[in-house]
Design an enzyme around this catalytic site. Structure first.
Site, PDB file in Angstrom:
ATOM      1  N   SER A 216       3.688   6.895   0.521  1.00  0.00           N
ATOM      2  CA  SER A 216       3.829   5.278   0.583  1.00  0.00           C
ATOM      3  C   SER A 216       2.521   5.036   1.186  1.00  0.00           C
ATOM      4  O   SER A 216       2.069   5.598   2.339  1.00  0.00           O
ATOM      5  CB  SER A 216       4.779   4.684   1.168  1.00  0.00           C
ATOM      6  OG  SER A 216       4.927   3.702   1.276  1.00  0.00           O
TER       7      SER A 216
ATOM      8  N   HIS B 270      -3.848  -3.189   4.817  1.00  0.00           N
ATOM      9  CA  HIS B 270      -4.266  -4.644   5.085  1.00  0.00           C
ATOM     10  C   HIS B 270      -5.516  -4.824   5.335  1.00  0.00           C
ATOM     11  O   HIS B 270      -6.179  -4.510   6.641  1.00  0.00           O
ATOM     12  CB  HIS B 270      -3.275  -4.960   6.273  1.00  0.00           C
ATOM     13  CG  HIS B 270      -1.844  -5.305   5.951  1.00  0.00           C
ATOM     14  ND1 HIS B 270      -1.254  -6.212   4.869  1.00  0.00           N
ATOM     15  CD2 HIS B 270      -0.742  -4.444   6.165  1.00  0.00           C
ATOM     16  CE1 HIS B 270      -0.173  -5.853   4.672  1.00  0.00           C
ATOM     17  NE2 HIS B 270       0.266  -5.216   5.406  1.00  0.00           N
TER      18      HIS B 270
ATOM     19  N   HIS C 131      -0.794  -1.560  -2.128  1.00  0.00           N
ATOM     20  CA  HIS C 131       0.536  -0.887  -1.916  1.00  0.00           C
ATOM     21  C   HIS C 131       0.514   0.164  -3.028  1.00  0.00           C
ATOM     22  O   HIS C 131       0.295  -0.155  -4.266  1.00  0.00           O
ATOM     23  CB  HIS C 131       1.759  -1.859  -1.830  1.00  0.00           C
ATOM     24  CG  HIS C 131       3.074  -1.029  -2.208  1.00  0.00           C
ATOM     25  ND1 HIS C 131       3.742  -0.909  -3.349  1.00  0.00           N
ATOM     26  CD2 HIS C 131       3.771  -0.339  -1.089  1.00  0.00           C
ATOM     27  CE1 HIS C 131       4.684  -0.155  -3.028  1.00  0.00           C
ATOM     28  NE2 HIS C 131       4.729   0.233  -1.841  1.00  0.00           N
TER      29      HIS C 131
ATOM     30  N   ASN D 132       3.347   3.747  -3.920  1.00  0.00           N
ATOM     31  CA  ASN D 132       4.392   4.671  -3.622  1.00  0.00           C
ATOM     32  C   ASN D 132       4.515   5.540  -4.739  1.00  0.00           C
ATOM     33  O   ASN D 132       4.555   5.128  -5.917  1.00  0.00           O
ATOM     34  CB  ASN D 132       5.561   3.792  -3.066  1.00  0.00           C
ATOM     35  CG  ASN D 132       6.655   4.612  -2.795  1.00  0.00           C
ATOM     36  OD1 ASN D 132       7.690   5.168  -3.672  1.00  0.00           O
ATOM     37  ND2 ASN D 132       6.925   4.960  -1.506  1.00  0.00           N
TER      38      ASN D 132
ATOM     39  N   ARG E  39       7.440   9.054  -5.095  1.00  0.00           N
ATOM     40  CA  ARG E  39       8.497   9.612  -4.385  1.00  0.00           C
ATOM     41  C   ARG E  39       9.298  10.399  -5.372  1.00  0.00           C
ATOM     42  O   ARG E  39       9.408  10.104  -6.849  1.00  0.00           O
ATOM     43  CB  ARG E  39       9.236   8.517  -4.011  1.00  0.00           C
ATOM     44  CG  ARG E  39      10.105   7.575  -4.613  1.00  0.00           C
ATOM     45  CD  ARG E  39      10.476   6.451  -4.136  1.00  0.00           C
ATOM     46  NE  ARG E  39      11.341   5.412  -4.982  1.00  0.00           N
ATOM     47  CZ  ARG E  39      10.588   4.515  -5.446  1.00  0.00           C
ATOM     48  NH1 ARG E  39       9.105   4.129  -5.174  1.00  0.00           N
ATOM     49  NH2 ARG E  39      11.148   3.433  -6.018  1.00  0.00           N
TER      50      ARG E  39
ATOM     51  N   HIS F 195      13.364 -16.694  -3.234  1.00  0.00           N
ATOM     52  CA  HIS F 195      13.405 -17.982  -2.630  1.00  0.00           C
ATOM     53  C   HIS F 195      12.204 -18.750  -2.816  1.00  0.00           C
ATOM     54  O   HIS F 195      12.048 -20.018  -2.417  1.00  0.00           O
ATOM     55  CB  HIS F 195      13.850 -17.702  -1.231  1.00  0.00           C
ATOM     56  CG  HIS F 195      12.796 -16.765  -0.457  1.00  0.00           C
ATOM     57  ND1 HIS F 195      12.766 -15.622  -0.727  1.00  0.00           N
ATOM     58  CD2 HIS F 195      11.826 -17.076   0.348  1.00  0.00           C
ATOM     59  CE1 HIS F 195      11.799 -14.931  -0.006  1.00  0.00           C
ATOM     60  NE2 HIS F 195      11.360 -16.071   0.736  1.00  0.00           N
TER      61      HIS F 195
ATOM     62  N   GLY G 223      18.252   6.097   8.530  1.00  0.00           N
ATOM     63  CA  GLY G 223      17.927   6.811   9.947  1.00  0.00           C
ATOM     64  C   GLY G 223      16.697   7.379  10.209  1.00  0.00           C
ATOM     65  O   GLY G 223      16.223   7.963  10.917  1.00  0.00           O
ATOM     66  N   GLY G 224      15.728   6.411   9.122  1.00  0.00           N
ATOM     67  CA  GLY G 224      14.323   6.868   9.179  1.00  0.00           C
ATOM     68  C   GLY G 224      13.404   6.352  10.604  1.00  0.00           C
ATOM     69  O   GLY G 224      13.991   5.740  11.284  1.00  0.00           O
TER      70      GLY G 224
END
Length: 303
Positions: free
Chosen positions: A93, A97, A107, A109, A111, A179, A262-263
């Site tokens: 990943s 910026h 971006h 990724n 997987r 939103h 829990g990464g």
């Protein structure tokens, strides 16, 4: 799934991370820091990052291969029948910026997940691939958007003509801030739960997506990196980065999965920009380049 396919995906992803980092180091003349880590429940990864660079103000190119005893809710939300299974996940990943506001944030990724069959249950091991790449400009240019989407189409067309329109639409819908009623950027491609073509075909498509990132992004970097800018453009960049933060913390599945499983928090939140800004009820002046961006933040056909 035998160890051989898992090892093949692991080897490809580790090589992809190295290739992307090397290309970015050559483009920026800056060296990525390496941070290797282990996960208490199992597995680990390598985070490659830059902070405070001249080309890349903050960047992370992350590889991880982790496993656990129970799939977290974010991973089984669309496959509730898999809840409770042990699992392993691996992927690369990246979020880049750039410092120059005219160079877009990027971006990517790719997987693979594997959910194991539980002993004593009438079920099979399940695998699926996912990923994609998308572009988030502050200042939008038609030729950049078309180039990026043409590279995405070129990556997918060899696997079937239906993939690019499907994955492009999926990206438009996924990277959408409900939103704000706007897309995070100009989109790209996004896919998940890919397993139906079989392992070899699914893995081949994943490799095409991963290999597409550099030819999709680096020409845009070279085109925009020397564009002059002033503090006003940096202020608008910080304002638009606020939208990026909103998406990643509210909607992004990868962020949710990482935190729920829990990464490693430092690696998960490396996708955040180095600084962002929110302004109350602010709108750019009509007719300005800042106002023109709004026309790019709704679904459009680019390729």
């Amino acid at each position: 799934m035998s160890a051989a396919p898992v090892s093949a995906v692991h080897a490809y992803l580790a090589s992809l991370q190295a290739d992307i980092v090397q290309a970015l180091e050559q483009a920026g003349g800056e060296t990525f820091r390496t941070d290797s880590w282990q996960r208490a429940e199992g597995g680990g990864g390598v985070s490659r990052l830059i902070e405070g660079g001249q080309l890349l103000e903050r960047a992370g190119v992350l590889f991880s291969h982790v496993h656990g005893t129970r799939l977290p809710p974010s991973a089984s939300a669309h496959r509730p029948e898999l809840a409770g299974r042990s699992w392993q996940a691996m992927g690369v990943s990246l979020v880049l910026h750039p410092r120059n506001p005219y160079v877009p944030t990027a971006h990517m990724n790719v997987r693979m997940f594997v959910a194991a069959a539980r002993p004593g249950h009438d079920e099979s091991e399940v695998f699926w691939f996912g990923g994609g790449l998308d572009l988030t400009p502050c200042y939008a240019f038609e030729d950049d958007a078309r180039h990026f989407h043409q590279a995405c189409r070129a990556a997918l067309d060899p696997h079937g003509a239906a993939y690019y329109p499907q994955y492009k639409r999926w990206c438009d819908e996924y990277f959408y801030l409900k939103h704000r009623q706007e897309m995070r950027g100009i989109g790209g491609i996004f896919f998940d739960d890919l397993s139906e073509p079989g392992f070899e075909a699914s893995f081949a498509l994943l490799r095409s997506v991963g290999d597409a990132f550099l030819p999709a992004y680096l020409p845009i970097v070279q085109r925009r990196r020397d564009t002059p800018y002033a503090q006003a453009q940096r202020d608008f960049q910080a304002y638009r980065r606020g939208r990026y933060v909103e998406f990643n913390l509210v909607f992004d599945r990868g962020t949710l999965f990482g935190l729920q499983s829990g990464g490693r928090t430092e690696s998960i939140l490396l996708s955040m920009p180095p600084m962002a800004q929110w302004r109350y009820d602010w709108q750019p002046a009509p007719g300005t380049p800042e106002a023109a961006l709004a026309g790019f933040l709704q679904p459009r056909e680019w390729a």
